[in-house]
Design an enzyme around this catalytic site. Structure first.
Site, mmCIF file in Angstrom:
data_model
loop_
_atom_site.group_PDB
_atom_site.id
_atom_site.type_symbol
_atom_site.label_atom_id
_atom_site.label_comp_id
_atom_site.label_asym_id
_atom_site.label_seq_id
_atom_site.Cartn_x
_atom_site.Cartn_y
_atom_site.Cartn_z
ATOM 1 N N CYS A 7 0.868 -1.185 0.000
ATOM 2 C CA CYS A 7 0.000 0.000 0.000
ATOM 3 C C CYS A 7 0.903 1.233 0.000
ATOM 4 C CB CYS A 7 -0.979 -0.022 1.177
ATOM 5 S SG CYS A 7 -0.202 0.027 2.802
ATOM 6 N N ASN A 10 2.316 1.515 4.371
ATOM 7 C CA ASN A 10 2.596 0.249 5.074
ATOM 8 C C ASN A 10 2.261 0.346 6.571
ATOM 9 O OD1 ASN A 10 5.417 -1.935 5.798
ATOM 10 N ND2 ASN A 10 3.411 -2.542 5.118
ATOM 11 N N CYS A 12 -1.501 0.821 7.344
ATOM 12 C CA CYS A 12 -2.929 0.465 7.461
ATOM 13 C C CYS A 12 -3.280 -0.785 6.649
ATOM 14 C CB CYS A 12 -3.831 1.620 7.004
ATOM 15 S SG CYS A 12 -3.820 3.022 8.129
ATOM 16 N N ARG A 13 -3.440 -0.630 5.334
ATOM 17 C CA ARG A 13 -3.997 -1.713 4.531
ATOM 18 C C ARG A 13 -3.083 -2.917 4.377
ATOM 19 N NH1 ARG A 13 -5.187 2.098 -0.354
ATOM 20 N NH2 ARG A 13 -3.331 3.029 0.597
ATOM 21 N N SER A 14 -1.819 -2.691 3.958
ATOM 22 C CA SER A 14 -0.985 -3.868 3.684
ATOM 23 C C SER A 14 -0.596 -4.639 4.955
ATOM 24 C CB SER A 14 0.227 -3.516 2.811
ATOM 25 O OG SER A 14 1.070 -2.588 3.419
ATOM 26 N N ASP A 125 -8.079 3.625 0.790
ATOM 27 C CA ASP A 125 -7.269 4.128 1.898
ATOM 28 C C ASP A 125 -8.187 4.604 3.034
ATOM 29 O OD1 ASP A 125 -5.534 5.425 3.545
ATOM 30 O OD2 ASP A 125 -4.795 6.837 2.044
HETATM 31 P P1 4NP Z 1 -1.857 2.801 4.039
HETATM 32 O O1 4NP Z 1 -2.532 4.125 4.612
HETATM 33 O O2 4NP Z 1 -1.288 3.158 2.688
HETATM 34 O O3 4NP Z 1 -2.984 1.860 3.960
HETATM 35 O O4 4NP Z 1 -0.776 2.404 5.041
HETATM 36 C C1 4NP Z 1 -1.885 5.362 4.663
HETATM 37 C C2 4NP Z 1 -0.958 5.598 5.652
HETATM 38 C C3 4NP Z 1 -0.330 6.826 5.737
HETATM 39 C C4 4NP Z 1 -0.625 7.799 4.821
HETATM 40 C C5 4NP Z 1 -1.541 7.561 3.820
HETATM 41 C C6 4NP Z 1 -2.162 6.323 3.742
HETATM 42 N N1 4NP Z 1 0.004 9.056 4.917
HETATM 43 O O5 4NP Z 1 -0.305 9.927 4.102
HETATM 44 O O6 4NP Z 1 0.838 9.251 5.806
#
Ligand code: 4NP
Length: 156
Positions: A7, A10, A12-14, A125
């Site tokens: 993602c 790294n 939340c989703r992954s 997201d």
């Molecule tokens: P992820 O979520 O890609 O599912 O880990 C996010 C985590 C952090 C951010 C965006 C999405 N960020 O902008 O910091």
């Protein structure tokens, strides 16, 4: 077989995908055959634990992702892993950008390619959303993980 979930951050989703899929692989006695990890296309959160909301919501659903630490995707991951699963289209293009010579396109797929019962073309997201969206992500990842397990079992 080596599977990598990808993602943006790294956190939340992954990491959730990794934890959910690891649990399904273990339930099916395939832990010795499948290696699982996750990475982010961005480096903002390197070394951090998963987002506290995702840790909490995963725990509510029976998955412990607290040992996770974030890392950034590298070219070497494209070489090492057999299957690289992007959560959304932006992650997919970022992975493709690392694959400059177009050597690995066959192993780069969307996680939603494996989602069967739910209707979705991306794992969205949830970072700026609430518990409902986090649980929706977990629903999608459980659905996709079941089918991914089937896909991998047929190829071991
Ligand atoms: P992820 O979520 O890609 O599912 O880990 C996010 C985590 C952090 C951010 C965006 C999405 N960020 O902008 O910091």
């Amino acid at each position: 077989m080596k599977v990598l979930f990808v993602c943006l951050g790294n956190i939340c989703r992954s990491p959730a995908a990794e934890g959910i899929f690891r649990s399904k692989v273990s339930e099916n006695g395939l832990s010795d055959n499948v290696e699982i990890d996750s990475a982010g296309t961005a480096g903002y959160h390197i070394g951090e634990m998963a987002d506290s909301r995702m840790i909490k919501h995963c725990r509510e659903r029976g998955y412990d992702i607290s040992p996770h630490r974030a890392r950034q995707l590298s070219y070497n991951d494209l070489v090492e892993y057999d299957l690289i699963l992007a959560m959304d289209r932006s992650n997919y293009s970022n992975i493709q950008r690392l694959d400059r010579r177009n050597e690995f396109s066959e192993k780069i797929k969307m996680m939603t390619d494996f989602v069967t019962y739910m209707k979705a073309t991306e794992v969205p997201d949830p970072y700026y959303d609430g518990p409902k969206e986090f649980h929706f992500v977990i629903d999608l990842l459980e659905d996709g993980s079941d089918n991914l397990l089937k896909y991998i079992s047929e190829r071991l």
